[in-house]
Design a protein around this motif. Structure first.
Motif, short mmCIF file in Angstrom:
data_model
loop_
_atom_site.label_atom_id
_atom_site.label_comp_id
_atom_site.label_asym_id
_atom_site.label_seq_id
_atom_site.Cartn_x
_atom_site.Cartn_y
_atom_site.Cartn_z
N UNK A 35 0.84 -1.20 0.00
CA UNK A 35 0.00 0.00 0.00
C UNK A 35 0.87 1.25 0.00
N UNK A 36 0.40 2.29 -0.69
CA UNK A 36 1.20 3.51 -0.85
C UNK A 36 0.95 4.51 0.27
N UNK A 37 -0.29 4.65 0.68
CA UNK A 37 -0.62 5.71 1.65
C UNK A 37 -0.26 5.34 3.09
N UNK A 83 -17.47 -10.08 0.76
CA UNK A 83 -17.32 -11.26 -0.09
C UNK A 83 -16.29 -12.25 0.47
N UNK B 53 -9.00 -7.28 -8.49
CA UNK B 53 -8.19 -6.26 -7.81
C UNK B 53 -7.68 -5.33 -8.90
N UNK B 55 -5.41 -1.91 -9.80
CA UNK B 55 -4.47 -0.89 -9.40
C UNK B 55 -4.44 0.11 -10.54
N UNK B 58 -1.59 4.67 -8.35
CA UNK B 58 -1.43 4.24 -6.96
C UNK B 58 -2.76 3.96 -6.28
N UNK B 60 -5.86 1.78 -5.45
CA UNK B 60 -6.07 0.33 -5.45
C UNK B 60 -7.45 0.02 -4.90
N UNK B 62 -10.59 -3.24 -4.63
CA UNK B 62 -10.89 -4.67 -4.77
C UNK B 62 -12.40 -4.85 -4.85
N UNK B 145 -8.79 0.43 -1.13
CA UNK B 145 -7.70 0.09 -0.23
C UNK B 145 -6.55 1.10 -0.25
N UNK B 146 -6.46 1.89 -1.32
CA UNK B 146 -5.37 2.86 -1.44
C UNK B 146 -5.93 3.99 -2.30
N UNK B 147 -5.80 5.23 -1.85
CA UNK B 147 -6.47 6.33 -2.53
C UNK B 147 -5.49 7.31 -3.15
#
Lengths: 246, 260, 223
Positions: A35-37, A83, B53, B55, B58, B60, B62, B145-147
């Motif tokens: 993850x980037x953040x 899910x 998933x 991407x 950056x 991400x 799902x 999951x990643x903004x």
């Protein structure tokens, strides 16, 4: 735990439904920093479990009344995706998630040097994308890696495993069927080097001998799992991954 | 990577981005109409009926599809049900908080849903088990999951990919498991207005800089299936028509790249 | 192939032969020294430190940092310095003639400042000041960031690494001790500088990095 069923969980040779021996772990894989953040993150596959953990912090605790003037508060949030299980789960925390979040927060608090961060909080988000028994232990094992990758100081890593009883036999690392139809479920997490217990829960029926057998199996397994944690963290810094300055 | 913890765009970044746009350039070298590189992994959650998933740069997300039998809505007794939900997970950004869906996640879910529904990607008439009594309910749950900007397009890509690879567990109702029948594929293209430019697939900083946002969802036949304007600024009608053209062209490019 | 320094994890034993234990080393219940971090062992004349691969900035009095203004109060600004705790800048600690309630025109939300940590107490509350040589509101240019533990590597011995990057990319660079970096130049040069900084960040734990960076920058400048 212990539903009525006609499933035979062990065959004549003592082999389990998925072909494992009583002391065998399911396959485990851990990756970091996807993850980037987030300040730190880890992804774990354990059997069919697929869990992503993100860590934010330490950062100032908010709202202010949750601040502890002497140390950081560790807030884990265990959440299952809609899910992730066989029957779609309504999004949002249920009582089970709240309890699991609490025991995970407490386990991590034993390891993290929270005294170094007064008035702060450390958020650990555990997202179960696919569940396959033992999610709290898998989540906690990955969370320890995520906290380390965030550069947060810890006394030790936290590592765990489950064990249980199936048709009278003690087995390591319960599968989904064994968890649903077996006779006992014992998740344990320890500090990696000192082996001090930071999480222990149990439901079912175990004699004292069975408990000792189960906990021995778990302790032995934690050495293997700790190696997997180590490889997950160090592999991105291995010699092969460094180029020639490009 | 810079961490603007409270998501406020600084004057320094504002002028850097604006200066580059004057030369038709963006921070990562993209042209104004270029999308970031997308990686789509279907069947990410094998236990679900379908999943993907995605991407996008950056960002991400799902998407997971669960298909279960249930009662139809009383006013559409011979139709299956499609329902879309989006969760902005707190892990995706420092200021995201856990809790029930807020207006942002609800808007994203409804726009994604509209694109899928109006393009007739799923024919709900084909999801009937027992007319009036039992139908298939298709749950699409998308977790952010990643903004890093452009959640609507990332979620549409994920939902569409997940549905395209989904299986109906008909064996539970005495039938045979079969792929979810899908038809036209909707592609959403979101742009933000920065100055006089329309910038596609904005990253977070570009979104923060944008005065207004427009999403247009189109299908292979070039028809518009859904539109949504967001943010407090405004567009001229010419800008809207330009956005529709860009969306149709870029949509076709994306469809060819990821869904052929 | 690059040689890497020794990597340790929290709880790993640190041999006392390595030297006097300093940052990132603690004594466990058996009296043995252990690492607190996932990081690398750094030995020097003063002893042995564990330098983590990442982590928030830990404020120290006297450090010069780059911070982002979070809010505008009547007489002070809370500033984000990539640390666990936000810091505060009081209007009296700036070179401007300000009156209470009117400070917004000097510094607004989202502005960046180059400041010095002036005071720090036991519960990690801190105050910064702009009253010193070189400290100011930053204007123009671009901001990037690296994990705070890697700042020494970006600066290099006596500034050798950052100066090398400045010269090769024709940019002005200010490195905050907290990991935020301000770069000024043409957009192309700024992007070049950010790319070079990114390489140093990723290979900070390797040996021979300075030579490799010299080579890399020479090759880029020929283009």
């Amino acid at each position: 735990m212990g539903s009525e069923s006609n499933i035979k969980l062990l065959d004549e040779n003592g082999m389990r439904l998925d072909g494992r021996t009583p002391e065998q772990l399911r396959p485990i894989k851990i990756e970091t920093n996807l993850l980037e953040r987030a300040d730190g993150s880890a992804y774990i596959e354990w059997g069919g479990n697929k869990i992503m953990v993100a860590v934010y912090g330490p950062r100032e605790a908010y709202p202010k009344h949750t601040q502890d003037i002497e140390k950081a508060v560790v807030k884990a949030r265990y959440n299952m995706a809609a899910f992730s299980v066989d029957e779609r789960k309504r999004p949002g925390p249920d009582r089970r998630s709240v309890e699991i979040s609490k025991v995970i927060s407490e386990a991590l608090s034993s390891a993290i040097m929270v005294e170094q961060f007064p008035r702060a909080q450390i958020d650990v988000f555990i997202e179960v994308m696919q569940a396959d028994a033992g999610t709290r232990i898998a989540g906690l094992t990955a969370a320890s890696v995520a906290v380390a990758s965030a550069g947060i100081p810890m006394r030790d890593m936290v590592v765990g495993c489950t064990a249980g009883k199936v048709e009278g036999k003690v087995v390591l690392d319960l599968s989904k069927e064994e968890d649903n139809f077996g006779q006992a479920d014992l998740p344990i997490a320890v500090l990696s080097k000192s082996k001090k217990v930071v999480l222990i829960q149990m439901d079912g029926d175990l004699s004292m001998e069975e408990f000792e057998q189960a906990s021995e199996m778990i302790l032995k397994a934690t050495d293997n799992i700790a190696e997997i944690q180590r490889n997950a963290l160090t592999s991105r810094y291995s010699v092969e991954n460094i180029g020639d300055g490009e | 990577m810079p961490r603007d913890a409270l998501g406020v765009l600084s004057e320094i970044k504002r002028s850097f981005i604006t200066k580059q746009l004057k030369e038709g350039k963006r921070g990562d070298g993209r042209g104004l109409q270029d999308f970031r590189e997308a990686t789509i992994t279907t069947n990410y959650v094998p236990r679900a009926a379908g999943s993907a998933m995605v991407k996008l740069g950056r960002t991400r997300v799902l998407a997971g599809v669960k298909i279960e039998s249930g009662e139809p809505f009383p006013d559409t007794p011979n139709s299956g049900v499609l329902t879309t939900n989006v969760e902005l997970l707190p892990m995706a950004f420092p200021t995201f908080e856990a809790g029930p869906p807020n207006e942002t996640s609800i808007e994203i879910a409804r726009v994604v849903d509209r694109g899928i529904r109006e393009s007739k990607m799923i024919d709900t008439q084909k999801l009937v088990i027992e007319p009036g009594k039992k139908v298939w309910i298709v749950f699409v749950d998308i977790n952010i999951m990643d903004f890093d900007g452009n959640l609507i397009d990332a979620c549409t890509l994920a939902a569409v990919s997940a549905l395209r690879s989904a299986f109906i567990p008909a064996s539970r109702e005495g039938g045979k498991d079969m792929p979810l029948p899908v038809d036209q594929i909707p592609i959403s293209v979101t742009m933000v207005k920065i100055g006089d430019d329309l910038v596609c697939d904005p990253d977070l900083e570009e979104e923060q800089l944008g005065s207004a946002r427009i999403t247009v969802t189109t299908t292979e036949d070039g028809h518009i299936r859904a539109m949504q304007k967001g943010d407090t600024g405004s567009f001229t009608f010419d800008e809207i028509k330009k956005a529709i053209k860009i969306s149709s062209d870029t949509g076709a490019t994306l469809r060819k790249k990821y869904f052929s | 192939m690059a040689e890497i320094k020794q990597i340790v994890m929290p709880g790993d034993l640190i041999s006392e032969e390595l030297g006097k234990p300093r940052n990132g080393v603690y004594k466990n219940s058996d009296g043995r020294y252990c690492s607190s971090y996932f990081g690398i062992i750094q030995k020097n004349d003063q002893g042995v430190d564990i330098v983590p691969f990442s982590g928030k900035y830990i404020p120290r009095r006297g450090d010069k940092v780059i911070g982002k203004v979070l809010e505008v109060g009547p007489s002070m600004w809370p500033v984000d310095i990539n640390s666990t705790y936000n810091t505060l800048l009081h209007m009296n600690d700036t070179p401007w003639r300000t009156t209470s309630g009117d400070i917004k025109r000097f510094l607004g939300v989202g502005d960046y400042v180059y400041a010095k940590i002036m005071t720090l107490n036991e519960i990690k509350e801190s105050w910064i000041t702009l009253k010193d040589v070189g400290l100011r509101k930053l204007e123009g240019g671009h901001i990037t960031s690296i994990p705070a533990p890697k700042v020494p590597r970006i600066i290099g011995k006596g500034g050798s690494m950052v100066n090398m990057i400045k010269d090769a990319t024709n940019t002005r660079i200010v490195v905050g001790q907290n990991g935020l970096i301000w770069i000024d130049g043409t957009p192309e040069d700024v992007i070049e500088a950010i790319a070079a900084i990114s390489i140093v960040e990723q290979e900070a734990h390797t040996v021979g990095l300075t030579d490799r960076m010299e080579k890399y920058l020479k090759e880029r400048s020929v283009k």
